[in-house]
Write a protein that holds these residues in place. Structure first.
Motif, PDB file in Angstrom:
ATOM      1  N   ARG A 139      39.537  45.741  52.565  1.00 60.38           N
ATOM      2  CA  ARG A 139      39.427  44.663  51.570  1.00 60.38           C
ATOM      3  C   ARG A 139      40.560  44.770  50.547  1.00 60.38           C
ATOM      4  NH1 ARG A 139      35.811  41.089  49.213  1.00 60.38           N
ATOM      5  NH2 ARG A 139      35.789  41.059  46.944  1.00 60.38           N
ATOM      6  N   SER A 140      40.825  45.968  50.083  1.00 56.20           N
ATOM      7  CA  SER A 140      41.900  46.196  49.118  1.00 56.20           C
ATOM      8  C   SER A 140      43.249  45.778  49.703  1.00 56.20           C
ATOM      9  CB  SER A 140      41.928  47.664  48.710  1.00 56.20           C
ATOM     10  OG  SER A 140      43.037  47.930  47.899  1.00 56.20           O
ATOM     11  N   ASN A 141      43.494  46.135  50.960  1.00 55.91           N
ATOM     12  CA  ASN A 141      44.749  45.762  51.607  1.00 55.91           C
ATOM     13  C   ASN A 141      44.848  44.249  51.782  1.00 55.91           C
ATOM     14  OD1 ASN A 141      45.715  48.352  51.783  1.00 55.91           O
ATOM     15  ND2 ASN A 141      44.971  48.690  53.849  1.00 55.91           N
ATOM     16  N   ARG A 142      43.746  43.608  52.111  1.00 55.13           N
ATOM     17  CA  ARG A 142      43.744  42.144  52.275  1.00 55.13           C
ATOM     18  C   ARG A 142      44.067  41.470  50.935  1.00 55.13           C
ATOM     19  NH1 ARG A 142      39.070  39.289  55.459  1.00 55.13           N
ATOM     20  NH2 ARG A 142      40.208  40.371  57.063  1.00 55.13           N
ATOM     21  N   ILE A 143      43.461  41.945  49.859  1.00 55.54           N
ATOM     22  CA  ILE A 143      43.710  41.364  48.533  1.00 55.54           C
ATOM     23  C   ILE A 143      45.185  41.536  48.157  1.00 55.54           C
ATOM     24  CG2 ILE A 143      43.232  41.635  46.064  1.00 55.54           C
ATOM     25  CD1 ILE A 143      40.290  42.253  46.911  1.00 55.54           C
ATOM     26  N   LYS A 144      45.731  42.712  48.402  1.00 57.48           N
ATOM     27  CA  LYS A 144      47.147  42.950  48.079  1.00 57.48           C
ATOM     28  C   LYS A 144      48.059  42.080  48.933  1.00 57.48           C
ATOM     29  CE  LYS A 144      46.498  47.652  46.471  1.00 57.48           C
ATOM     30  NZ  LYS A 144      46.625  49.085  46.807  1.00 57.48           N
ATOM     31  N   THR A 145      47.692  41.876  50.192  1.00 55.78           N
ATOM     32  CA  THR A 145      48.488  41.020  51.076  1.00 55.78           C
ATOM     33  C   THR A 145      48.468  39.585  50.589  1.00 55.78           C
ATOM     34  OG1 THR A 145      48.053  42.459  52.974  1.00 55.78           O
ATOM     35  CG2 THR A 145      48.731  40.206  53.459  1.00 55.78           C
ATOM     36  N   ILE A 146      47.290  39.104  50.224  1.00 54.69           N
ATOM     37  CA  ILE A 146      47.173  37.734  49.713  1.00 54.69           C
ATOM     38  C   ILE A 146      47.971  37.586  48.426  1.00 54.69           C
ATOM     39  CG2 ILE A 146      45.552  36.086  48.671  1.00 54.69           C
ATOM     40  CD1 ILE A 146      43.498  37.069  50.786  1.00 54.69           C
ATOM     41  N   SER A 158      50.561  39.317  47.383  1.00 54.63           N
ATOM     42  CA  SER A 158      52.001  39.382  47.662  1.00 54.63           C
ATOM     43  C   SER A 158      52.510  38.112  48.328  1.00 54.63           C
ATOM     44  CB  SER A 158      52.313  40.591  48.547  1.00 54.63           C
ATOM     45  OG  SER A 158      51.941  41.778  47.904  1.00 54.63           O
ATOM     46  N   SER A 159      51.761  37.623  49.303  1.00 52.52           N
ATOM     47  CA  SER A 159      52.173  36.401  50.007  1.00 52.52           C
ATOM     48  C   SER A 159      52.238  35.212  49.062  1.00 52.52           C
ATOM     49  CB  SER A 159      51.203  36.088  51.145  1.00 52.52           C
ATOM     50  OG  SER A 159      51.218  37.108  52.101  1.00 52.52           O
ATOM     51  N   LEU A 160      51.244  35.088  48.218  1.00 57.23           N
ATOM     52  CA  LEU A 160      51.213  33.950  47.301  1.00 57.23           C
ATOM     53  C   LEU A 160      52.231  34.092  46.172  1.00 57.23           C
ATOM     54  CD1 LEU A 160      47.381  33.217  47.136  1.00 57.23           C
ATOM     55  CD2 LEU A 160      49.135  32.049  48.486  1.00 57.23           C
ATOM     56  N   ALA A 161      52.529  35.329  45.770  1.00 53.33           N
ATOM     57  CA  ALA A 161      53.537  35.544  44.722  1.00 53.33           C
ATOM     58  C   ALA A 161      54.900  35.046  45.209  1.00 53.33           C
ATOM     59  CB  ALA A 161      53.605  37.016  44.342  1.00 53.33           C
ATOM     60  N   ILE A 162      55.181  35.220  46.495  1.00 55.01           N
ATOM     61  CA  ILE A 162      56.431  34.725  47.073  1.00 55.01           C
ATOM     62  C   ILE A 162      56.507  33.210  46.935  1.00 55.01           C
ATOM     63  CG2 ILE A 162      57.666  34.396  49.265  1.00 55.01           C
ATOM     64  CD1 ILE A 162      56.616  37.190  50.070  1.00 55.01           C
ATOM     65  N   GLU A 163      55.341  32.559  47.010  1.00 53.82           N
ATOM     66  CA  GLU A 163      55.273  31.094  46.912  1.00 53.82           C
ATOM     67  C   GLU A 163      55.096  30.620  45.468  1.00 53.82           C
ATOM     68  OE1 GLU A 163      55.825  29.136  49.465  1.00 53.82           O
ATOM     69  OE2 GLU A 163      56.070  30.884  50.763  1.00 53.82           O
ATOM     70  N   GLN A 164      55.405  31.474  44.507  1.00 52.17           N
ATOM     71  CA  GLN A 164      55.382  31.133  43.080  1.00 52.17           C
ATOM     72  C   GLN A 164      53.977  31.038  42.487  1.00 52.17           C
ATOM     73  OE1 GLN A 164      58.637  31.206  41.925  1.00 52.17           O
ATOM     74  NE2 GLN A 164      58.996  31.564  44.080  1.00 52.17           N
ATOM     75  N   THR A 200      51.104  32.195  40.213  1.00 51.64           N
ATOM     76  CA  THR A 200      51.254  32.936  38.952  1.00 51.64           C
ATOM     77  C   THR A 200      50.156  33.970  38.701  1.00 51.64           C
ATOM     78  OG1 THR A 200      50.002  31.254  37.731  1.00 51.64           O
ATOM     79  CG2 THR A 200      52.406  30.963  37.882  1.00 51.64           C
ATOM     80  N   LEU A 201      49.158  34.057  39.570  1.00 53.39           N
ATOM     81  CA  LEU A 201      48.048  34.980  39.329  1.00 53.39           C
ATOM     82  C   LEU A 201      48.479  36.430  39.506  1.00 53.39           C
ATOM     83  CD1 LEU A 201      45.043  33.192  41.072  1.00 53.39           C
ATOM     84  CD2 LEU A 201      45.839  32.989  38.729  1.00 53.39           C
ATOM     85  N   THR A 202      47.916  37.291  38.671  1.00 47.29           N
ATOM     86  CA  THR A 202      48.151  38.728  38.797  1.00 47.29           C
ATOM     87  C   THR A 202      47.238  39.281  39.894  1.00 47.29           C
ATOM     88  OG1 THR A 202      46.394  39.330  37.242  1.00 47.29           O
ATOM     89  CG2 THR A 202      48.605  38.888  36.304  1.00 47.29           C
ATOM     90  N   VAL A 223      43.708  37.712  41.196  1.00 47.69           N
ATOM     91  CA  VAL A 223      43.441  37.422  42.612  1.00 47.69           C
ATOM     92  C   VAL A 223      42.152  38.114  43.032  1.00 47.69           C
ATOM     93  CG1 VAL A 223      44.259  37.812  44.979  1.00 47.69           C
ATOM     94  CG2 VAL A 223      45.842  36.967  43.233  1.00 47.69           C
ATOM     95  N   THR A 224      42.005  39.365  42.633  1.00 48.45           N
ATOM     96  CA  THR A 224      40.789  40.119  42.950  1.00 48.45           C
ATOM     97  C   THR A 224      39.569  39.436  42.359  1.00 48.45           C
ATOM     98  OG1 THR A 224      42.072  42.171  42.986  1.00 48.45           O
ATOM     99  CG2 THR A 224      39.690  42.386  42.787  1.00 48.45           C
ATOM    100  N   ALA A 225      39.675  38.994  41.118  1.00 46.82           N
ATOM    101  CA  ALA A 225      38.552  38.321  40.449  1.00 46.82           C
ATOM    102  C   ALA A 225      38.190  37.023  41.175  1.00 46.82           C
ATOM    103  CB  ALA A 225      38.899  38.041  38.984  1.00 46.82           C
ATOM    104  N   VAL A 226      39.168  36.233  41.562  1.00 44.31           N
ATOM    105  CA  VAL A 226      38.899  34.982  42.281  1.00 44.31           C
ATOM    106  C   VAL A 226      38.166  35.287  43.581  1.00 44.31           C
ATOM    107  CG1 VAL A 226      39.972  33.070  43.544  1.00 44.31           C
ATOM    108  CG2 VAL A 226      40.795  33.671  41.264  1.00 44.31           C
ATOM    109  N   ILE A 227      38.635  36.279  44.313  1.00 43.16           N
ATOM    110  CA  ILE A 227      38.014  36.638  45.591  1.00 43.16           C
ATOM    111  C   ILE A 227      36.591  37.150  45.392  1.00 43.16           C
ATOM    112  CG2 ILE A 227      38.161  38.299  47.500  1.00 43.16           C
ATOM    113  CD1 ILE A 227      41.231  37.813  47.397  1.00 43.16           C
ATOM    114  N   CYS A 228      36.354  37.782  44.263  1.00 48.47           N
ATOM    115  CA  CYS A 228      35.004  38.279  43.960  1.00 48.47           C
ATOM    116  C   CYS A 228      34.102  37.187  43.379  1.00 48.47           C
ATOM    117  CB  CYS A 228      35.089  39.453  42.990  1.00 48.47           C
ATOM    118  SG  CYS A 228      35.811  40.932  43.725  1.00 48.47           S
ATOM    119  N   GLY A 229      34.630  35.972  43.255  1.00 50.94           N
ATOM    120  CA  GLY A 229      33.822  34.858  42.764  1.00 50.94           C
ATOM    121  C   GLY A 229      33.727  34.759  41.256  1.00 50.94           C
TER     122      GLY A 229
END
Length: 124
Positions: free
Chosen positions: A40-47, A49-55, A57-59, A63-69
């Motif tokens: 789960r931690s690796n998936r969150i970091k991957t998401i 990183s991938s989205l940061a490349i696409e600009q 702005t979430l830290t 991202v972790t908070a959004v995924i946790c609802g």
């Protein structure tokens, strides 16, 4: 000196290298399967990183908070990108990487609510 019933050659060395590589992959896979928290931690970091490349702005914490609802104060577009990415990552095992329909499904999920032509090839 011990004699072996075979002659060491390039083919044997290549097979040994392939066996070692596959064993390493199995070992890594086994560790991930035994540790859902690490997966789960690796998936969150991957998401993140991938989205940061696409600009996006979430830290990483956001991202972790959004995924946790949890509620996050951020642009709705950035939150939607995280939610969409997490959903498609959950479904990756069911997708055929050679299927155009699955490619379009992944595109639809990733771009849901973000682009007009979500899930279809561009018309122009």
């Amino acid at each position: 000196m011990q004699k072996y019933p075979f002659q060491l050659n390039t083919e044997i060395l290549n097979l040994v290298a392939e066996i070692c590589e596959l064993t390493g992959q199995l070992s890594t896979q086994s560790k991930l399967n035994n540790s859902p928290q690490l997966r789960r931690s690796n998936r969150i970091k991957t998401i993140y990183s991938s989205l940061a490349i696409e600009q996006n702005t979430l830290t990483l914490d956001q991202v972790t908070a959004v995924i946790c609802g949890k509620r996050v104060l951020a642009p709705p577009k950035d939150i939607a990108e995280v939610q969409n990415a997490y959903e498609i990552y959950d479904r990756l095992d069911t997708l055929n990487p050679y299927s155009v329909d699955d490619l379009l499904l992944a595109h639809e999920v990733m771009t849901r609510g973000l682009v007009d032509e979500s899930g279809s090839f561009r018309s122009g």
